[in-house]
Design an enzyme around this catalytic site. Structure first.
Site, mmCIF file in Angstrom:
data_model
loop_
_atom_site.group_PDB
_atom_site.id
_atom_site.type_symbol
_atom_site.label_atom_id
_atom_site.label_comp_id
_atom_site.label_asym_id
_atom_site.label_seq_id
_atom_site.Cartn_x
_atom_site.Cartn_y
_atom_site.Cartn_z
ATOM 1 C CG MET A 30 -1.903 -1.198 1.168
ATOM 2 S SD MET A 30 -3.407 -0.912 2.086
ATOM 3 C CE MET A 30 -2.759 -0.589 3.711
ATOM 4 C CE1 TYR A 32 4.618 8.953 3.295
ATOM 5 C CE2 TYR A 32 5.373 7.837 5.279
ATOM 6 C CZ TYR A 32 5.239 8.983 4.521
ATOM 7 O OH TYR A 32 5.761 10.158 4.989
ATOM 8 C CD GLU A 35 15.848 -1.075 4.708
ATOM 9 O OE1 GLU A 35 16.319 -2.037 4.076
ATOM 10 O OE2 GLU A 35 15.909 0.106 4.285
ATOM 11 N N GLY A 36 11.006 -2.290 5.752
ATOM 12 C CA GLY A 36 10.270 -3.560 5.679
ATOM 13 C C GLY A 36 9.874 -3.869 4.241
ATOM 14 C CG HIS A 37 6.937 -1.451 2.249
ATOM 15 N ND1 HIS A 37 6.769 -0.330 3.033
ATOM 16 C CD2 HIS A 37 5.728 -2.062 2.212
ATOM 17 C CE1 HIS A 37 5.516 -0.261 3.435
ATOM 18 N NE2 HIS A 37 4.858 -1.299 2.960
ATOM 19 C CG ASP A 150 0.825 -6.837 7.941
ATOM 20 O OD1 ASP A 150 0.102 -6.106 8.620
ATOM 21 O OD2 ASP A 150 1.829 -6.408 7.325
ATOM 22 C CB SER A 185 3.984 0.139 10.750
ATOM 23 O OG SER A 185 2.690 0.520 10.326
ATOM 24 C CB SER A 186 2.861 2.862 6.050
ATOM 25 O OG SER A 186 3.532 1.993 5.153
ATOM 26 N NE ARG A 187 -3.117 1.863 9.455
ATOM 27 C CZ ARG A 187 -3.462 0.801 8.717
ATOM 28 N NH1 ARG A 187 -2.731 -0.295 8.755
ATOM 29 N NH2 ARG A 187 -4.528 0.839 7.949
#
Ligand code: AMP
Length: 283
Positions: A30, A32, A35-37, A150, A185-187
Site C-alpha cells: 500500500m 509509503y 525498510e520492511g517493504h 502481518d 509500519s507506514s502507520r
C-alpha cells in the site's frame, strides 16, 4: 524502472518477460515505503529475474471508520525508493482501474480470518483476499513476498492460494524493526515523538512473553497476562488485544506446545499498531 497505471500495461510487460523466460517476484504493498517493504523487494530481486511491486491503497480492506482517506501517500518518494532497490515494474493503479463501475466479486477465506484482526476489523480480510487475488491474476508471478509483520494476513493468503489453486508461491519474510524494536509500519508516521517512544513497549512486551515460554511457562493465559502487564506500564499505549495462539491454525491455546504466535493490537494516539512474535516451545 517502468511505471504502469493500468492492467493492460502490466499484462503487456509480463507477457514479454515470460516470453523471455524470466521469473517474476511480486511484492504487493500500500506504499509509503520503509525498510520492511524494501527488504521484500530486495529478496524478490535476489530470488527472481524480475521484481514487480504494486502500490495500491486498497479501499475494500478499510472499514468505514478507518484511515483510508488519511493513509500516508507519497508516490514520488515511493517510486524513487523502489527504483533504488532495483524494482523493474511499479504498478500503481487508480481505484477505478481495480474496482470499475459494476464491480461485484469478492473472495472470502472463512476460518483463519475469524479471530484477531478478522474479528477486530470486519471485512478487512475479504478486501485483502479480493485485492490479492486480482493482483495475482494480473501479475501472474512465480513468487509473491509477504511480511510476517502481518502474520494473519500471511496465513490468509497462504490458505487462499492453496484453496484456489493460484500458481504463485507465497514466500514469508521476517519483520524488519527499528533499532529500538518497534516494527516498521507506514502507520508509524501517525506517532508524535512521545508516542513513538511509548510504542517501543509493544516489542518489549512480546519479548517478555517469548522469554517466559523459553524459561518454561506453558500456561497461555499467564503469558497473555504478562504481555498485557508490560504494555500497561506505558500510559500512552492502549491494548486492544493480546493473543496466544497456535501459529499454524491461529486457534487459541491453553497449554503451550509446538509453534506459538503471540500477537497484539494497540492504540497509540491515533495510530492502531499490530505486532507479533513466534516462539517454538522447547520440549
Ligand atoms: P503494506 O504496505 O503495509 O500493506 O505492506 C506490504 C507488505 O510489506 C506486506 O506483506 C507486509 O507484511 C510487509 N511489511 C510491512 N511492514 C513490514 C515490516 N516491518 N517488516 C517486514 N515486512 C513488512
Amino acid at each position: 524502472m517502468q511505471v504502469a497505471k493500468t492492467v493492460r500495461e502490466v499484462r503487456a510487460w509480463t507477457k514479454l518477460a515470460r516470453a523471455d523466460g524470466k521469473t517474476i517476484g511480486f511484492v504487493p504493498t500500500m506504499g509509503y515505503f520503509h525498510e520492511g517493504h524494501l527488504s521484500l523487494m530486495r529478496r524478490a530481486k535476489a530470488e527472481c529475474d524480475l521484481c514487480v511491486v504494486s502500490l495500491f491503497v486498497n479501499p475494500t480492506q478499510f472499514g468505514p471508520s478507518e484511515d483510508f482517506q488519511r493513509y500516508p501517500r507519497d508516490f514520488a518518494r515511493d517510486a524513487a525508493m523502489a527504483e533504488s532497490v532495483g524494482v523493474d515494474l511499479l504498478f500503481a493503479p487508480e481505484v477505478e482501474e481495480m474496482y470499475p463501475e459494476g464491480y461485484q466479486t469478492y473472495v472470502e477465506v472463512t476460518e483463519v480470518t475469524r479471530r484477531l484482526e478478522g474479528a477486530a476489523r470486519p471485512g478487512h480480510f475479504r478486501g485483502v483476499a479480493t485485492v490479492c487475488t486480482k493482483l495475482f491474476n494480473i501479475v501472474q508471478a512465480d513468487r509473491a513476498y509477504f511480511g510476517k509483520k502481518d502474520y494473519q494476513q500471511l496465513k490468509v493468503i497462504q490458505r487462499m492460494v492453496k484453496d484456489l489453486n493460484i500458481p504463485t508461491e507465497i514466500v514469508p519474510c521476517e519483520t524488519v524493526r527499528e533499532p529500538d524494536g518497534l516494527a516498521m509500519s507506514s502507520r508509524n508516521v501517525y506517532l508524535k515523538p512521545d508516542e513513538r517512544q511509548a510504542a517501543t513497549v509493544l516489542y518489549r512486551a512480546l519479548c517478555a512473553g517469548r522469554d517466559a515460554i523459553l524459561a518454561g511457562e506453558r500456561d497461555a493465559k499467564k503469558v497473555k497476562v504478562l504481555v498485557e502487564q508490560v504494555i500497561a506500564t506505558e500510559p500512552l499505549v492502549k491494548t486492544e488485544y493480546v493473543d496466544v495462539a497456535d501459529a499454524e491454525t491461529l486457534e487459541p491455546l491453553t497449554d503451550l506446545q509446538g509453534e506459538v504466535l503471540i500477537s497484539l493490537a494497540a492504540r497509540v494516539g491515533v495510530a492502531r499498531l499490530i505486532d507479533n512474535i513466534t516462539v517454538t516451545v522447547p520440549d
